[in-house]
Design a protein around this motif. Structure first.
Motif, PDB file in Angstrom:
ATOM      1  N   SER A 289       0.722  -1.283   0.088  1.00  0.00           N
ATOM      2  CA  SER A 289       0.103  -0.001   0.088  1.00  0.00           C
ATOM      3  C   SER A 289       0.934   1.230   0.086  1.00  0.00           C
ATOM      4  CB  SER A 289      -1.152   0.012   1.154  1.00  0.00           C
ATOM      5  OG  SER A 289      -0.244   0.034   2.536  1.00  0.00           O
ATOM      6  N   GLN A 290       2.154   1.106   0.118  1.00  0.00           N
ATOM      7  CA  GLN A 290       3.053   2.348   0.005  1.00  0.00           C
ATOM      8  C   GLN A 290       3.245   2.843  -1.236  1.00  0.00           C
ATOM      9  OE1 GLN A 290       4.629   3.493   3.171  1.00  0.00           O
ATOM     10  NE2 GLN A 290       3.057   2.098   3.651  1.00  0.00           N
ATOM     11  N   ARG A 291       2.879   4.130  -1.426  1.00  0.00           N
ATOM     12  CA  ARG A 291       3.027   4.882  -2.659  1.00  0.00           C
ATOM     13  C   ARG A 291       4.269   4.783  -3.175  1.00  0.00           C
ATOM     14  NH1 ARG A 291       0.632   9.922  -4.979  1.00  0.00           N
ATOM     15  NH2 ARG A 291      -1.249   9.658  -3.504  1.00  0.00           N
ATOM     16  N   GLU A 292       5.383   4.855  -2.538  1.00  0.00           N
ATOM     17  CA  GLU A 292       6.522   4.746  -3.107  1.00  0.00           C
ATOM     18  C   GLU A 292       6.707   3.435  -3.766  1.00  0.00           C
ATOM     19  OE1 GLU A 292      11.314   4.897  -1.827  1.00  0.00           O
ATOM     20  OE2 GLU A 292       9.909   5.605  -0.190  1.00  0.00           O
ATOM     21  N   ASP A 293       6.399   2.409  -3.207  1.00  0.00           N
ATOM     22  CA  ASP A 293       6.699   1.070  -4.037  1.00  0.00           C
ATOM     23  C   ASP A 293       5.847   0.833  -5.155  1.00  0.00           C
ATOM     24  OD1 ASP A 293       8.208   0.372  -1.907  1.00  0.00           O
ATOM     25  OD2 ASP A 293       6.570  -0.751  -0.726  1.00  0.00           O
TER      26      ASP A 293
ATOM     27  N   GLU B   5       0.209   6.352   1.136  1.00  0.00           N
ATOM     28  CA  GLU B   5      -0.217   4.985   0.653  1.00  0.00           C
ATOM     29  C   GLU B   5      -1.331   5.254  -0.584  1.00  0.00           C
ATOM     30  OE1 GLU B   5      -2.432   3.652   4.066  1.00  0.00           O
ATOM     31  OE2 GLU B   5      -0.500   2.320   4.857  1.00  0.00           O
ATOM     32  N   VAL B   6      -1.690   4.170  -1.163  1.00  0.00           N
ATOM     33  CA  VAL B   6      -2.589   4.103  -2.385  1.00  0.00           C
ATOM     34  C   VAL B   6      -3.143   2.766  -2.092  1.00  0.00           C
ATOM     35  CG1 VAL B   6      -3.088   3.932  -4.729  1.00  0.00           C
ATOM     36  CG2 VAL B   6      -1.469   5.477  -3.992  1.00  0.00           C
ATOM     37  N   THR B   7      -4.347   2.561  -1.872  1.00  0.00           N
ATOM     38  CA  THR B   7      -4.967   1.253  -1.450  1.00  0.00           C
ATOM     39  C   THR B   7      -6.305   1.032  -2.390  1.00  0.00           C
ATOM     40  OG1 THR B   7      -6.414   2.217   0.274  1.00  0.00           O
ATOM     41  CG2 THR B   7      -4.255   1.259   1.021  1.00  0.00           C
TER      42      THR B   7
END
Length: 697
Positions: free
Chosen positions: A523-527, A573-575
């Protein structure tokens, strides 16, 4: 009504005019012979002969002629400057157009008859023509349509003739010139012909570039060329070819004109005339040579219905404004203008960026038919069908139900509109009795049935089930093998996939974000952004992304999916919530055929016996591997059989350094198997993205 504009110049209330409506009411001969008074172009009147003399007498061509003569002397051919100039003159005679109003009238009369037989409507945006009319009175104009059909070559001149606008000169491939009578008619209608394989022929390059630059400098006529270079056999945008782009822009870079106006034009078809031919070419059938006899034999297409065509003239783009701060034109002052100059890295990057901008505007301006949306869903259902059942021919009793297809298409229509798609959802429908549909009066049902009726050669609805049709062999032909059966079924899939591809530009960025969320399981935006950039880089030969915009593309994808409730975002985060799974699953499935194709090519190149290879060796070998995987059920997508997709994978590997080109006469390549294996594992999510960010993104 509130007007909502976007960078393409498209407005939600844009009015389209059907130019065939008037042609059906009045005389075609009267239309062809009427007074033709085009708006004055910026340049003084100039004959084709005078234009050619200017090219041959230019200081640039004189300089190159002497250079070539010196090379020939060094090679002990003994050629004099006069002989080199004579060859240059011969090249120009072969190449140059000879635009004549009489032949434009002849073409106008003929095309009126042909277009009324082929198309129900040819819709154009009136405001775009008004903008073009203003632009041609100010600066040199470059018309830049997309290229999906041979019809593209004819329709723009026909439209401009109809609306009393200057007829363009058009860059065309040399095979068209060799067609008896037709080649000369095209030449006298404004076509100039370019050899496909120029290579290192310095003299030919010099004549061609000086000819194009002289047309731009003098304002002889608008120049029309396809920035993609070739007709797209997949109906997707192609990676731009920059040779002509450099030629038309050089007069601006050298300060010979104050500005140049680029006009992106999007031509959209409900049904493409060459759809079957294109699918066969993708499956390895050689492209038939363009001949007059072949054209006459193809007249049976006049008996078919190809629906509507939309031609959208985009917002004129000022090269001066777009390149401000991107190119230092002072470098061109260091040498006389007449001397050849190799463009700097900065200039090359700017020209590439401009070409990407034009293609992006073309995509944003394209008009999608209901069939394009339906094709996305039909193929996903086909891909999910049990492989064993599909290959035994029992699929005719399966397929997707018409009711379910209708429901899903209406859902997809809403999603596409929310993503900014331009849809042609007609109000009146053609006869649809052949479909044998469940009885209903729903407007949307009729629209979709009418759209699907155009493609009855590859799809049918029987007893309420929609299925793809297999290509039939000649009557009395011997039974075909299992492998041949795969190819026959693949032909229908690739034909339908072409219309799916027309819609991919709408969904591709959100689809890559959905895939990044799913594959990284983070959920990590960077990943997620890191994997998103990896996808942009890997697939940039199949889809066009503007250099330096990866961050904006990511934010755009987040915004679109957030708007439809498919993702939730914060600063870190992006979920993807449960209620967004329907959308994200659909989007991931859109990308799956391309992922499968890339992985198959990766697998082939990692085989022990594949070390050094040529493209001609790779394509049939991959096709054989794909056929085996389809037969075994390990692969469900026929898209991997497409030669264009396979070649795009090779281009991507070459660009990423996983394949190197050897300096041999046979254009051989060497596979870096560890690098290819890493790409395969990263694409599958087995390895994290480890490569350094590509600065071009």
């Amino acid at each position: 009504m509130t007007t909502c504009e976007d960078p393409s110049g498209f407005k939600q209330d844009d009015e389209f005019l059907d130019i065939l409506e008037e042609r059906r009411r009045s005389s075609d001969l009267g239309h062809a012979l009427r007074t033709f008074t085009p708006s004055p172009y910026r340049g003084a009147p100039l004959s084709a002969g005078a234009l050619n003399r200017m090219v041959l007498e230019s200081q640039y061509l004189r300089y190159v002629t002497k250079e070539v003569q010196c090379v020939w002397v060094a090679m002990e051919t003994g050629e004099s400057v006069d002989l080199v100039r004579e060859e240059a003159s011969g090249i120009l005679d072969e190449m140059s157009q000879n635009l004549q109003l009489g032949f434009i009238r002849l073409l106008g009369f003929t095309l009126s008859k042909v277009f009324k037989r082929l198309f129900s409507h040819i819709n154009i945006n009136q405001e775009g023509l008004n903008r073009l009319q203003q632009a041609i009175q100010e600066f040199p104009v470059i018309l830049m349509p997309n290229h999906r059909s041979y019809v593209d070559f004819l329709v723009l001149s026909y439209i401009l003739f109809t609306f009393d606008l200057p007829i363009p000169v058009i860059a065309a491939g040399i095979p068209l010139m060799d067609m008896k009578m037709v080649g000369e008619i095209l030449r006298r209608s404004g076509a100039f012909f370019i050899r496909r394989a120029i290579g290192s022929d310095k003299l030919y390059w010099a004549v061609l570039s000086e000819y194009v630059k002289t047309i731009v400098r003098t304002g002889y006529a608008p120049v029309e060329f396809y920035v993609e270079g070739l007709r797209s056999r997949t109906l997707k945008s192609l990676t731009p070819k920059l040779g002509m782009m450099h030629m038309v822009l050089e007069p601006f870079f050298k300060g010979e004109v104050y500005d140049i106006t680029l006009v992106p034009i999007s031509i959209s078809y409900d049904r493409v005339l060459e759809e079957s031919l294109l699918a066969h070419e993708l499956l390895g059938v050689p492209k038939p040579r363009e001949t007059t006899m072949g054209l006459l034999k193809a007249r049976r297409v006049l008996e078919e219905d190809y629906g509507s065509m939309h031609v959208y003239f985009g917002m004129p783009l000022s090269v001066r404004q777009l390149t401000k701060g991107r190119v230092d034109r002072c470098e061109y002052n260091l040498l006389p203008r007449d001397l050849p100059q190799r463009p700097s890295v900065e200039t090359q990057e700017c020209v590439s960026w401009l070409a990407q901008q034009v293609i992006r505007v073309q995509e944003q301006s394209s008009i999608l038919s209901p069939w394009s949306l339906m094709a996305c869903l039909v193929l996903q259902d086909h891909q999910n069908t049990d492989p064993g059942t599909r290959l035994t021919g029992e699929e005719q009793e399966k397929g997707i139900s018409w009711e379910l297809l209708t429901q899903r298409t209406l859902w997809l229509k809403g999603l596409a509109i929310s993503f900014g798609a331009r849809l042609d959802w007609p109000g009146r429908c053609t006869a649809i009795g052949w479909l044998i549909l469940p009885r209903t009066d729903r407007y949307e049902n009729q629209v979709m049935a009418s759209s699907m009726a155009l493609h009855r050669s590859v799809i049918r609805c029987h007893h309420g089930r929609v299925t793809l049709l297999e290509e039939e062999g000649p009557v009395g032909a011997a039974p075909f093998t299992t492998e041949e059966g795969v190819v026959r079924r693949a032909r229908a899939v690739l034909m339908v996939a072409a219309y799916r591809n027309q819609a991919l530009h709408v969904f591709i960025r959100p689809a890559m974000l959905a895939l990044a969320i799913h594959t990284t399981r983070s959920s990590q935006r960077e990943d997620i952004y890191s994997y998103f950039r990896f996808l942009l880089d890997l697939f940039s030969n199949d889809f066009i992304f503007i250099t330096g915009r990866s961050s904006q593309d990511f934010e755009e994808a987040c915004s679109l999916l957030r708007k439809c409730g498919a993702v939730q975002t914060s600063q870190q985060e992006v979920t993807s919530p449960e209620e967004g799974q329907r959308t994200t699953s659909f989007l991931r499935a859109l990308l799956q055929p391309f992922i499968d194709a890339y992985q198959v090519v990766f697998s082939h190149l990692c085989l022990e016996d594949v070390e050094v290879f040529t493209e001609r060796q790779m394509v049939p070998a991959v096709r054989s591997l794909v056929t085996k995987l389809l037969l075994s059920g390990e692969l469900t997508s026929c898209d991997a059989l497409s030669s264009d997709t396979q070649k795009n994978v090779l281009s991507a590997l070459l660009r990423l350094g996983a394949v190197t080109r050897l300096r041999t006469a046979d254009s051989e390549f060497r596979a870096n198997k560890p690098a290819i294996s890493r790409l395969a594992d990263t694409l599958a999510g087995r390895l994290p993205v480890q490569t350094a960010p590509n600065p071009r993104l």
